[in-house]
Design an enzyme around this catalytic site. Structure first.
Site, PDB file in Angstrom:
ATOM      1  N   LYS A  75       0.831  -1.212   0.000  1.00  0.00           N
ATOM      2  CA  LYS A  75       0.000   0.000   0.000  1.00  0.00           C
ATOM      3  C   LYS A  75       0.862   1.256   0.000  1.00  0.00           C
ATOM      4  O   LYS A  75       0.572   2.211  -0.718  1.00  0.00           O
ATOM      5  CB  LYS A  75      -0.930   0.024   1.213  1.00  0.00           C
ATOM      6  CG  LYS A  75      -2.184  -0.777   1.075  1.00  0.00           C
ATOM      7  CD  LYS A  75      -3.178  -0.472   2.172  1.00  0.00           C
ATOM      8  CE  LYS A  75      -2.552  -0.413   3.544  1.00  0.00           C
ATOM      9  NZ  LYS A  75      -1.859  -1.653   3.926  1.00  0.00           N
ATOM     10  N   THR A  77       3.881   1.568  -1.103  1.00  0.00           N
ATOM     11  CA  THR A  77       4.510   1.677  -2.422  1.00  0.00           C
ATOM     12  C   THR A  77       3.536   2.273  -3.425  1.00  0.00           C
ATOM     13  O   THR A  77       3.897   3.157  -4.213  1.00  0.00           O
ATOM     14  CB  THR A  77       4.996   0.299  -2.895  1.00  0.00           C
ATOM     15  OG1 THR A  77       5.922  -0.225  -1.933  1.00  0.00           O
ATOM     16  CG2 THR A  77       5.660   0.384  -4.254  1.00  0.00           C
ATOM     17  N   ARG A  98       1.934   7.236   7.319  1.00  0.00           N
ATOM     18  CA  ARG A  98       2.228   6.971   8.726  1.00  0.00           C
ATOM     19  C   ARG A  98       3.728   6.830   8.937  1.00  0.00           C
ATOM     20  O   ARG A  98       4.474   6.507   8.012  1.00  0.00           O
ATOM     21  CB  ARG A  98       1.550   5.679   9.175  1.00  0.00           C
ATOM     22  CG  ARG A  98       0.028   5.735   9.211  1.00  0.00           C
ATOM     23  CD  ARG A  98      -0.552   4.379   9.528  1.00  0.00           C
ATOM     24  NE  ARG A  98      -0.266   3.427   8.456  1.00  0.00           N
ATOM     25  CZ  ARG A  98      -0.370   2.103   8.590  1.00  0.00           C
ATOM     26  NH1 ARG A  98      -0.725   1.581   9.742  1.00  0.00           N
ATOM     27  NH2 ARG A  98      -0.105   1.300   7.571  1.00  0.00           N
ATOM     28  N   LYS A 109       7.671  -7.529   9.361  1.00  0.00           N
ATOM     29  CA  LYS A 109       7.080  -6.794   8.247  1.00  0.00           C
ATOM     30  C   LYS A 109       8.102  -5.950   7.499  1.00  0.00           C
ATOM     31  O   LYS A 109       7.958  -5.662   6.327  1.00  0.00           O
ATOM     32  CB  LYS A 109       5.936  -5.898   8.764  1.00  0.00           C
ATOM     33  CG  LYS A 109       5.117  -5.239   7.674  1.00  0.00           C
ATOM     34  CD  LYS A 109       3.944  -4.474   8.275  1.00  0.00           C
ATOM     35  CE  LYS A 109       3.095  -3.843   7.183  1.00  0.00           C
ATOM     36  NZ  LYS A 109       3.802  -2.773   6.479  1.00  0.00           N
ATOM     37  N   ALA A 277      -3.225  -0.544  12.603  1.00  0.00           N
ATOM     38  CA  ALA A 277      -4.606  -0.630  12.136  1.00  0.00           C
ATOM     39  C   ALA A 277      -5.344  -1.826  12.710  1.00  0.00           C
ATOM     40  O   ALA A 277      -6.573  -1.838  12.725  1.00  0.00           O
ATOM     41  CB  ALA A 277      -4.639  -0.694  10.611  1.00  0.00           C
ATOM     42  N   PHE A 305      -3.474  -2.003   6.522  1.00  0.00           N
ATOM     43  CA  PHE A 305      -4.032  -3.310   6.208  1.00  0.00           C
ATOM     44  C   PHE A 305      -5.189  -3.211   5.219  1.00  0.00           C
ATOM     45  O   PHE A 305      -5.179  -2.367   4.326  1.00  0.00           O
ATOM     46  CB  PHE A 305      -4.419  -4.046   7.487  1.00  0.00           C
ATOM     47  CG  PHE A 305      -3.257  -4.323   8.405  1.00  0.00           C
ATOM     48  CD1 PHE A 305      -2.105  -4.926   7.922  1.00  0.00           C
ATOM     49  CD2 PHE A 305      -3.300  -3.978   9.745  1.00  0.00           C
ATOM     50  CE1 PHE A 305      -1.018  -5.172   8.760  1.00  0.00           C
ATOM     51  CE2 PHE A 305      -2.226  -4.230  10.587  1.00  0.00           C
ATOM     52  CZ  PHE A 305      -1.081  -4.831  10.090  1.00  0.00           C
ATOM     53  N   PHE A 385       4.040  -7.562  -8.957  1.00  0.00           N
ATOM     54  CA  PHE A 385       5.258  -8.157  -8.431  1.00  0.00           C
ATOM     55  C   PHE A 385       5.966  -8.906  -9.565  1.00  0.00           C
ATOM     56  O   PHE A 385       5.325  -9.312 -10.551  1.00  0.00           O
ATOM     57  CB  PHE A 385       4.942  -9.127  -7.287  1.00  0.00           C
ATOM     58  CG  PHE A 385       4.696  -8.444  -5.968  1.00  0.00           C
ATOM     59  CD1 PHE A 385       5.594  -8.578  -4.928  1.00  0.00           C
ATOM     60  CD2 PHE A 385       3.566  -7.651  -5.760  1.00  0.00           C
ATOM     61  CE1 PHE A 385       5.376  -7.947  -3.697  1.00  0.00           C
ATOM     62  CE2 PHE A 385       3.346  -7.018  -4.554  1.00  0.00           C
ATOM     63  CZ  PHE A 385       4.259  -7.167  -3.518  1.00  0.00           C
ATOM     64  N   TRP A 413       6.503  -0.019  -8.343  1.00  0.00           N
ATOM     65  CA  TRP A 413       7.678  -0.548  -7.639  1.00  0.00           C
ATOM     66  C   TRP A 413       8.880  -0.568  -8.575  1.00  0.00           C
ATOM     67  O   TRP A 413       9.979  -0.164  -8.209  1.00  0.00           O
ATOM     68  CB  TRP A 413       7.363  -1.947  -7.114  1.00  0.00           C
ATOM     69  CG  TRP A 413       8.494  -2.618  -6.395  1.00  0.00           C
ATOM     70  CD1 TRP A 413       8.875  -2.417  -5.105  1.00  0.00           C
ATOM     71  CD2 TRP A 413       9.374  -3.611  -6.933  1.00  0.00           C
ATOM     72  NE1 TRP A 413       9.956  -3.231  -4.804  1.00  0.00           N
ATOM     73  CE2 TRP A 413      10.274  -3.956  -5.910  1.00  0.00           C
ATOM     74  CE3 TRP A 413       9.490  -4.233  -8.183  1.00  0.00           C
ATOM     75  CZ2 TRP A 413      11.272  -4.912  -6.083  1.00  0.00           C
ATOM     76  CZ3 TRP A 413      10.490  -5.182  -8.362  1.00  0.00           C
ATOM     77  CH2 TRP A 413      11.363  -5.512  -7.325  1.00  0.00           C
TER      78      TRP A 413
END
Length: 560
Positions: A75, A77, A98, A109, A277, A305, A385, A413
C-alpha cells in the site's frame, strides 16, 4: 530486490534528494513556518494551517487494500507511486503517510517507506528514529504511568483501585516478555505492588490522540480525558484528575508538528503518526492530511491493512474527527495475496496458479462491496510483483471489468511514477465525475453494540456479534459514564475478514466475538477487542533485525 538486483535501501541511498529547504520553498511555506531536522527532513509549524485556513481543500485519495499476506501488499509503495504519477501527469500532489514503528521494522514486516522506485527518503531515517515523534509519545505515555504510580504511593487521594488500573507502560519494540509484569516490588520505598504490563507504543492512546487532534488546544483537551483507572466505586480516573495534561502536552509540543520529507522523485511527503490498524485506527495524523490538502490539489494517503480495518476506521473515525471529505478510494490488490486467499501456501506464491487466483477473487469482491457501501468512487490497483504472470494479470483485469470495477495496473515498484500514470489518469477522471455519496457505516448515536454489529455485518460479512459477559458489563458502564456516543475502533486480525486469522478468502456463516472493550475517551473512540489480537507483539523466529548492520561509512545495511 528490484529488477536491477538492488535492494530498496540501495535504491534509496543512490537517489538524488533535494535539500529540504527546496521542497519547503516549492510549497510556498514561509521562513518562520518550518524547522530543519538535518538536510533532508523538516518539521512544519501548525501556523501553516492558520494561514491557509480559508483556502479550499485539495482532493483526498485514500489507498487501502485487500486482506494482506504476512509480508504486506505494498500500500505504501502504491501510495508513493500514485503521488509521483499525479505529478508526472501535471497535477500538484502531495503524500501523507504513517511513521513506521521500530517493532515491525525489527520484526517481520520490515520498513514502511514504500519500495523499489516508489519510496520516501531518507528511508533509513524514516524507518529508525526519524524526528523522534514515537519516542516522545513513549515518554509522554510513561510519564503519565509514573505520575499515577507516584500518586498511589503518596497516599492515593483519588482512591484509585490498584486492581482497576488500566494504564500500562509502552515501548516501541516487539517484546512478548513484557506483556504481563508486576511493578512496585521491593518494599514500601519501591511503590505499591500491582499487576501491569507493556503495550507497543503505536497502540498507546496518546498515539491515537496525536493522530486525531486538530491543533495544540485540541491535543491538550484530549489528553486530559484519558482514563488511567477506576476507583473502588468503579468511577473513572483521568489524566486531568492527576493534573498531568499540561506536562504531557509539553512533551508532545514538537511531535504534534508534521514531518516533511520527499519521494525518490522529489514529490513532497508528510509522514506523521503511526497507530497500528489491527489494534488502533491505522491512519496518519489529521493535521498532516489537512495540511497536505491545503498545500496541494491532490493528497494521496493510506490506511493500514485491508479495507475491513484501515479504510473503515479512516472513513468512520478519522473523517469525523478531522472534518475530512474523501474523494476516491484506491483498493490495492496483488496476485500473490489473492492466490493465498485461494488456498495457496505462502512458500508457493511465486508459482503461477490461475485456479487459486480465481478462487481468491472473492476477497477482493468483498472489499469492493465495502467501499461501495461508503458511497465512494473507487479503482482497483494491481500492484505488480516480478513473479506475476501475464495470464494472471489478464484474468484479474478481466474479472474486474466483468464486474464493472475500475481497474489499472500499478507498476510503480519497478518504474516509479511512470509506472502509475494510467492509475493517476483514472483517479483524476473518477474524481472529476464527482459521483460520490459518502455515508458512514453507523450513526454515532446508536448503542455501542449496534455500532459494533453494523461493522461486523456490513464490513466483515459476519452473521452477527457475540459479546462476553465482561463486554456486556463494560457497555453498560460506558453508557453510564457518557461514552456511549463515541465511534468504535475494532481490534481484529488483519489476515481475515473474520476474527480468525486462518479463515482466508471470503468466509461465510461466522460470528465475531467481542471479549473486552477499552475506553479511548481522549482519542474519541471505544476499542472492541476480538480474537487473540495482541497489543504487544512478539518477534518472529528470525527477526529482520538479524540482517541489519551499518557499514564503515555509517550507512545502514539490510534495513529492507
Amino acid at each position: 530486490m528490484s529488477q536491477t538486483g538492488k535492494s530498496d535501501i540501495e535504491i534509496a541511498q543512490e537517489s538524488q534528494m533535494k535539500r529540504i529547504k527546496e521542497i519547503v520553498s516549492d510549497l510556498g511555506i514561509t521562513e518562520h513556518e518550518w524547522e530543519p531536522y538535518g538536510h533532508y527532513k523538516a518539521k512544519l509549524d501548525l501556523a501553516v494551517m492558520d494561514r491557509l485556513q480559508g483556502q479550499k481543500d485539495g482532493k483526498v485519495i485514500l489507498v487501502t487494500a485487500i486482506n494482506p499476506t504476512p509480508a504486506g501488499e505494498g500500500k505504501s509503495t502504491c501510495t508513493v507511486g500514485l503521488g509521483q504519477a499525479l505529478n508526472k501527469i501535471g497535477k500538484n500532489a502531495m503524500i501523507a503517510l504513517r511513521e513506521p514503528s521500530l517493532g515491525p521494522t525489527m520484526g517481520i514486516k520490515g520498513g514502511a517507506a514504500g519500495g523499489g522506485y516508489s519510496q520516501v527518503v531518507p528511508m533509513e531515517d524514516i524507518n529508525l528514529h526519524f524526528t523522534g515523534d514515537i519516542h516522545a509519545i513513549t515518554t509522554a505515555h510513561n510519564a503519565l504511568a509514573a505520575m499515577m504510580d507516584n500518586h498511589i504511593h503518596r497516599g492515593n487521594e483519588l482512591g484509585i483501585d490498584v486492581r482497576r488500573v488500566v494504564w500500562k507502560r509502552v515501548m516501541d519494540m516487539n517484546d512478548r516478555s513484557l506483556r504481563e509484569v508486576v511493578v512496585g516490588l521491593g518494599g514500601p520505598l519501591k511503590g505499591v505492588p500491582r499487576q501491569s504490563g507493556f503495550d507497543i507504543t503505536v497502540a498507546s492512546e496518546i498515539m491515537a490522540i496525536l493522530c486525531l487532534a486538530k491543533n495544540m488546544t485540541d491535543l491538550k483537551e484530549r489528553l486530559a480525558k484519558m482514563v488511567v483507572g477506576y476507583t473502588a466505586e468503579d468511577e473513572p480516573v483521568t489524566a486531568k484528575d492527576l493534573g498531568a495534561e499540561g506536562a504531557l502536552t509539553l512533551l508532545l509540543k514538537d511531535a504534534v508538528k508534521p514531518n516533511l520529507v520527499q519521494t525518490l522523485e522529489n514529490t513532497p511527503a508528510l509522514i506523521h503518526g503511526g497507530p497500528f490498524a489491527n489494534i488502533a485506527h491505522g491512519c496518519n495524523s489529521v493535521i498532516a492530511t489537512k495540511m497536505a490538502s491545503k498545500l496541494a490539489d491532490f493528497v494521496v494517503t493510506e490506511a493500514g491493512f485491508g479495507a475491513d480495518l484501515g479504510a473503515e476506521k479512516f472513513l468512520d473515525i478519522k473523517t469525523r474527527a478531522g472534518d475530512i471529505d474523501p474523494d476516491l478510494v484506491v483498493i490495492v490488490a496483488t496476485i500473490r495475496a489473492l492466490k493465498m486467499h485461494g488456498g495457496v501456501a505462502k512458500d508457493e506464491l511465486k508459482e503461477e496458479n490461475v485456479e487459486a487466483l480465481k478462487h481468491g477473487l472473492e476477497n477482493l469482491e468483498k472489499h469492493v462491496e465495502t467501499i461501495r457501501g461508503f458511497g465512494l468512487p473507487h479503482v482497483v490497483a494491481i500492484n505488480r510483483f516480478i513473479h506475476d504472470t501475464d495470464e494472471e494479470i489478464a484474468i484479474l483485469k478481466s474479472w474486474c471489468e466483468s464486474q464493472g470495477i475500475n481497474v489499472e495496473l500499478a507498476d510503480v515498484w519497478a518504474h516509479g511514477g511512470d509506472g502509475g500514470k494510467e492509475l493517476a489518469e483514472k483517479a483524476v477522471a473518477l474524481i472529476e465525475e464527482n459521483k460520490k455519496n459518502f455515508t458512514y457505516t453507523y450513526d454515532v448515536n446508536e448503542s455501542i453494540a449496534e455500532k459494533i454489529s453494523a461493522i461486523a455485518q456490513k464490513v466483515y460479512g459476519a452473521d452477527g456479534v457475540d459479546f462476553s459477559q465482561q463486554a456486556k458489563k463494560q457497555m453498560a458502564d460506558y453508557d453510564r459514564y457518557g461514552w456511549g456516543d463515541l465511534p468504535v475502533c475494532m481490534a481484529k486480525t488483519q489476515y481475515s475478514l473474520s476474527d480468525d486469522p486462518g479463515k482466508l478468502g471470503r468466509p461465510e456463516g461466522f460470528r465475531i466475538t467481542v471479549r473486552e472493550l477499552k475506553p479511548s475517551v481522549g482519542a474519541g473512540f471505544i476499542v472492541a477487542l476480538t480474537g487473540d489480537v495482541m497489543t504487544m507483539p512478539g518477534l518472529p523466529k528470525e527477526p529482520a533485525a538479524l540482517k541489519m548492520d551499518v557499514d564503515e561509512q555509517g550507512r545502514a545495511v539490510g534495513l529492507f
